[in-house]
Scaffold this motif. Structure first.
Motif, PDB file in Angstrom:
ATOM      1  N   LEU A 425       2.628   5.917 -10.708  1.00 36.19           N
ATOM      2  CA  LEU A 425       1.709   5.942  -9.577  1.00 36.19           C
ATOM      3  C   LEU A 425       2.024   4.794  -8.635  1.00 36.19           C
ATOM      4  CD1 LEU A 425      -0.931   7.067  -8.263  1.00 36.19           C
ATOM      5  CD2 LEU A 425      -2.166   5.424  -9.681  1.00 36.19           C
ATOM      6  N   LEU A 426       1.972   5.069  -7.353  1.00 35.10           N
ATOM      7  CA  LEU A 426       2.112   4.030  -6.326  1.00 35.10           C
ATOM      8  C   LEU A 426       0.747   3.828  -5.663  1.00 35.10           C
ATOM      9  CD1 LEU A 426       5.482   4.939  -4.533  1.00 35.10           C
ATOM     10  CD2 LEU A 426       5.050   3.063  -6.111  1.00 35.10           C
ATOM     11  N   PRO A 427      -0.014   2.809  -6.096  1.00 37.55           N
ATOM     12  CA  PRO A 427      -1.346   2.592  -5.510  1.00 37.55           C
ATOM     13  C   PRO A 427      -1.253   1.735  -4.245  1.00 37.55           C
ATOM     14  CG  PRO A 427      -1.002   1.068  -7.318  1.00 37.55           C
ATOM     15  CD  PRO A 427       0.268   1.878  -7.202  1.00 37.55           C
ATOM     16  N   VAL A 428      -0.554   2.219  -3.229  1.00 38.74           N
ATOM     17  CA  VAL A 428      -0.269   1.435  -2.028  1.00 38.74           C
ATOM     18  C   VAL A 428      -1.550   1.182  -1.239  1.00 38.74           C
ATOM     19  CG1 VAL A 428       1.034   1.365   0.123  1.00 38.74           C
ATOM     20  CG2 VAL A 428       2.073   2.343  -1.943  1.00 38.74           C
ATOM     21  N   HIS A 429      -1.724  -0.070  -0.835  1.00 41.78           N
ATOM     22  CA  HIS A 429      -2.832  -0.436   0.052  1.00 41.78           C
ATOM     23  C   HIS A 429      -2.346  -1.603   0.909  1.00 41.78           C
ATOM     24  CE1 HIS A 429      -6.643  -1.922   1.584  1.00 41.78           C
ATOM     25  NE2 HIS A 429      -7.241  -0.825   1.112  1.00 41.78           N
ATOM     26  N   THR A 430      -2.256  -1.382   2.197  1.00 40.01           N
ATOM     27  CA  THR A 430      -1.785  -2.426   3.118  1.00 40.01           C
ATOM     28  C   THR A 430      -2.695  -2.459   4.338  1.00 40.01           C
ATOM     29  OG1 THR A 430      -0.316  -1.069   4.501  1.00 40.01           O
ATOM     30  CG2 THR A 430       0.565  -1.816   2.378  1.00 40.01           C
ATOM     31  N   GLN A 431      -2.470  -3.472   5.171  1.00 39.99           N
ATOM     32  CA  GLN A 431      -3.255  -3.585   6.386  1.00 39.99           C
ATOM     33  C   GLN A 431      -2.825  -2.573   7.443  1.00 39.99           C
ATOM     34  OE1 GLN A 431      -0.989  -5.667   5.308  1.00 39.99           O
ATOM     35  NE2 GLN A 431      -0.010  -6.906   6.908  1.00 39.99           N
TER      36      GLN A 431
END
Length: 789
Positions: A425-431
């Motif tokens: 899983l890629l739990p990506v969270h960025t601005q």
């Protein structure tokens, strides 16, 4: 008539009187035979008659056998009856025969038997209890009861006892790696019913459950007889004390064999012993040497490579740990092979036991004998245990014992490894994306001939529209930043040419050059938690072609060709974070936009890398290593590092194409003092010329001058960063020192100090203070889950 009576009594008593398994006397299960009470209402005494009127020789009621949750024998076994010509007889005397070291009064008092001059009749339950107590003392190798009936006199219970051997001295010979102290405890290990304090008075709480109802009662246990310690052979205060071998010598030698094979891991160990008539015991231990290694499942040429990778020399002492390490070496050096599940061969392994032979002069000789295992019963009792360790530990090293031993020959079953598919899983969270979940997949196809191994990589993540995030007054820009991010690539490994990677990838995704500062998960976690991702991002569309050579286990050399179109991104408003969502969005630095072309050459070293260590990633950058970082703290010093040189062309500060170059070096060393204690050092330096904005040097933030703000020192063409951390098990202290060269001058050296608390090799809590004129009492603090150096 006498012979008939003796035959009947012998059938009833023999099975009852055999010692249990822990006495080492018999492998056969006990069988209890009982005769029904006479139909004519014979003259047997009532069952509840006291065993003895003498208070010095108390006996336990109801047969005392409340062991392991079993019901008392008196509830199952009726009274023993002896009939002679229809006349019921009951033994009125007890005679003990065959005693050597022990005396008649000692044994009677130990088991609660009536005195020798007592003429009171014994009930069936009392006889049963006495025989069981004699057998369970562990003092006797044989207990043979019979009833002697004379024409005129009373019936007498005659018990012939064979004492276990008496030891006067003990000597261990043949040991090489082990010491005698490692085996003394196994030789004289007392059963669980013999606690250290013989005088301990115990009360047992018994809980019986039946369906939904339960009862609790506290009773005084009638214990199994415990011979006084001075009677027993033992070791006290480091010195041997002569006495009777409790439980028998063969059982003690089997405990030594079990200790050697199961506890110490000497899988081929054997034990032999000689006991002289005078009681001198000489125990010979053969720790077990491997005769040969046979590899099955592959051709002879590959089998030779497997034997070389296993590195198990015939003639050496063979340990279970050696087998585990050998398999790990094989799977590391020959990752296209794997150990075959050998459950069927393992079920056919020979079992071992100790056998005794007696010579005419009284000498006893004991040896290890291999036997075919017994077939398991059709209905087996299966026990399992569920615990946190099993839930979170799916690989238990101690359970890896899948090799087959045939005599002193090791059989290794191997087979080609099937394709490996890893999906993460890629739990990506960025601005610049908000929450953007995705998947990363890796498919590795192995060649059993070790010619060409193929790897296919792919990943995607999708920015979701949550919380009304957008770019103010720019719906088209918002739509562009919410595009799906895609990466895909293929590569091959050619071992014959030393090529670890030869391949290419295409991509259209949001990338960063700050992976050397903060790990992926840490950045995503703090972006969601407090709106502090501590990374800058940009869009990258294009391709990368690469080739990587690995001429030794620890060395890599590689070249990459890159062609990308780069564009700037803006932070979404409002921030999608759990806390600080009312603050302004975390700023994202702009980049030089346009088409970039570059070539990267690299040289890497990792002393901790194994031959099977994976190399490369979809998210490869010139600022990070291609070696997969080793897990765990090593006992030996470890050095790792890399140097990359990138030369390229792309839009400069004025928009026109310009040439640039950048050199990066990053070296780290671990210097352990002992387990989880030691010193870690790091030195990173970078320099370049005409660098685009996204490649300019900056310091400040986690792993890049801790205690200072993210990229507080930015806009440079060169930088130097040094870090040192000392760790005492769970505690550590660290110091970071760095400077950036910008506008033709170096900044003042900046110092950050801090402490850490470690929850494992990677997870740690860190608090850092800046040491300059802007220092504050409150530190910067983070719980981090990844290590970047």
């Amino acid at each position: 008539m006498n012979r008939l009576a003796l035959a009947l009594c012998f059938v009833s008593f023999t099975a009852l009187a055999q010692p249990p398994q822990d006495a080492g006397t018999s492998d056969a299960p006990a069988v209890i035979n009982s005769l029904p009470p006479p139909s004519d209402g014979g003259s047997a005494p009532p069952e509840d008659t006291a065993a003895s009127g003498d208070p010095d020789y108390p006996t336990c009621p109801e047969g005392f056998s409340e062991e392991a949750g079993a019901p008392a024998d008196s509830t199952v076994l009726g009274a023993m009856q002896v009939e002679v010509a229809g006349q019921g007889l009951t033994p009125t005397g007890l005679e003990l025969r065959g005693l050597q070291r022990l005396t008649d009064p000692q044994v009677r008092k130990l088991v609660g038997a009536p005195p020798s001059d007592s003429s009171r009749a014994l009930t069936g339950n009392e006889v049963q209890a006495l025989m069981q107590r004699l057998a369970r003392t562990g003092l006797f190798a044989r207990v043979e009861p019979r009833v002697r009936v004379s024409e005129q006199g009373p019936a007498v219970l005659e018990v012939t006892l064979e004492e276990n051997p008496t030891l006067t001295s003990v000597e261990f010979v043949g040991l090489q790696d082990l010491r005698p102290d490692d085996l003394w405890d196994a030789l004289f290990k007392l059963p669980s019913r013999f606690p250290e304090n013989n005088d301990t008075q115990e009360e047992v709480a018994t809980l019986r459950l039946h369906k939904r109802h339960g009862t609790l009662r506290v009773v005084s246990e009638c214990p199994t007889p415990r011979p006084p310690r001075p009677w027993l052979a033992r070791r006290e205060d480091g010195k041997f004390q002569p006495g009777i071998m409790l439980g028998g010598l063969d059982a003690a030698l089997e405990r030594i064999l079990q200790t050697l094979r199961e506890d110490e891991g000497y899988l081929l160990a054997t034990v032999s012993a000689t006991l002289s008539p005078e009681g001198r015991l000489v125990v010979t231990v053969d720790e077990g040497r491997l005769e040969s290694v046979e590899v099955r499942g592959v051709d002879e040429a590959m089998a030779a490579r497997v034997r070389e990778a296993l590195n198990l020399e015939p003639g050496s002492v063979f340990l279970r740990s050696d087998a585990r390490r050998a398999i790990e070496r094989m799977e590391s050096r020959l990752p296209f092979l794997q150990e075959e599940d050998s459950e069927a061969p393992r079920e056919e392994r020979m079992t071992v036991r100790i056998v005794e032979e007696r010579e005419a002069d009284g000498t006893r000789r004991y040896s290890t004998r291999e036997e075919a295992p017994r077939k398991p019963p059709r209905h087996e009792r299966v026990e399992f245990e569920v615990g946190w360790g099993r839930l979170f530990n799916d690989d238990d090293d101690e359970s890896r014992d899948d090799l087959t031993l045939e005599g002193k020959r090791l059989i290794v079953h191997v087979r080609p490894r099937p394709p490996d598919l890893d999906v993460d899983l890629l739990p990506v969270h960025t601005q610049v994306t908000g929450f953007a979940p995705g998947l990363k997949a890796n498919l590795r196809i192995w060649d059993s001939k070790d010619r060409v191994h193929t790897t296919l990589d792919a990943a995607f993540f999708i920015p979701l529209r949550l919380g009304g995030q957008r770019l103010p007054d720019d719906p088209e820009g918002t739509r562009q930043q919410r595009r799906v991010n895609l990466l895909g690539g293929a590569k091959v490994q050619l071992p014959a040419l030393g090529l670890e990677e030869l391949g290419a990838q295409v991509h259209d995704f949001i990338d960063t050059l700050d992976r050397w500062r903060l790990g992926d998960f840490d950045s995503y976690f703090y972006s969601f938690l407090i709106n502090r991702p501590d990374r800058d991002y940009f869009r990258r569309e294009g391709f990368t072609a690469f080739a990587t050579w690995r001429w030794q286990r620890s060395w890599l050399a590689g070249v990459e060709v890159r062609g990308d179109t780069v564009s700037s991104l803006q932070s979404f408003t409002p921030p999608l974070s759990l806390f600080r969502n009312d603050h302004p969005p975390f700023p994202n630095a702009p980049v030089n936009e346009g088409r970039f072309r570059s070539a990267v050459v690299r040289l890497e070293y990792s002393g901790a890398a194994e031959r099977g260590t994976r190399v490369g990633s979809l998210f490869r950058t010139p600022e990070t290593t291609l070696f997969e970082r080793h897990e765990g703290w090593k006992r030996e010093p470890t050095l790792r590092g890399f140097v990359t040189m990138e030369v390229g062309e792309g839009p400069g500060a004025d928009g026109a194409d310009a040439r640039f170059w950048k050199l990066v070096g990053d070296v780290a060393m671990d210097l352990p003092v002992n387990w989880h204690t030691g010193l870690s050092l790091r030195l990173r330096a970078a320099t370049g010329h005409d660098l685009p904005l996204q490649k300019q040097e900056a310091l400040g933030g986690w792993s890049a001058l801790r205690g200072f703000g993210f990229k507080e020192l930015r806009g440079g063409d060169s930088s130097v960063l040094a870090s040192a951390e000392y760790r005492w098990h769970g505690l550590g202290i660290f110091a970071d020192l760095g400077s950036v060269h910008a506008a033709s001058a170096w900044s003042d050296a900046k110092l950050g100090l801090g402490g850490s608390f470690h929850f494992g090799d990677d997870v740690r809590f860190e608090a850092a203070w800046r040491i300059d004129d802007k220092a504050r009492l409150t530190p910067e603090a983070r719980l981090l889950f990844n290590r970047t150096f």
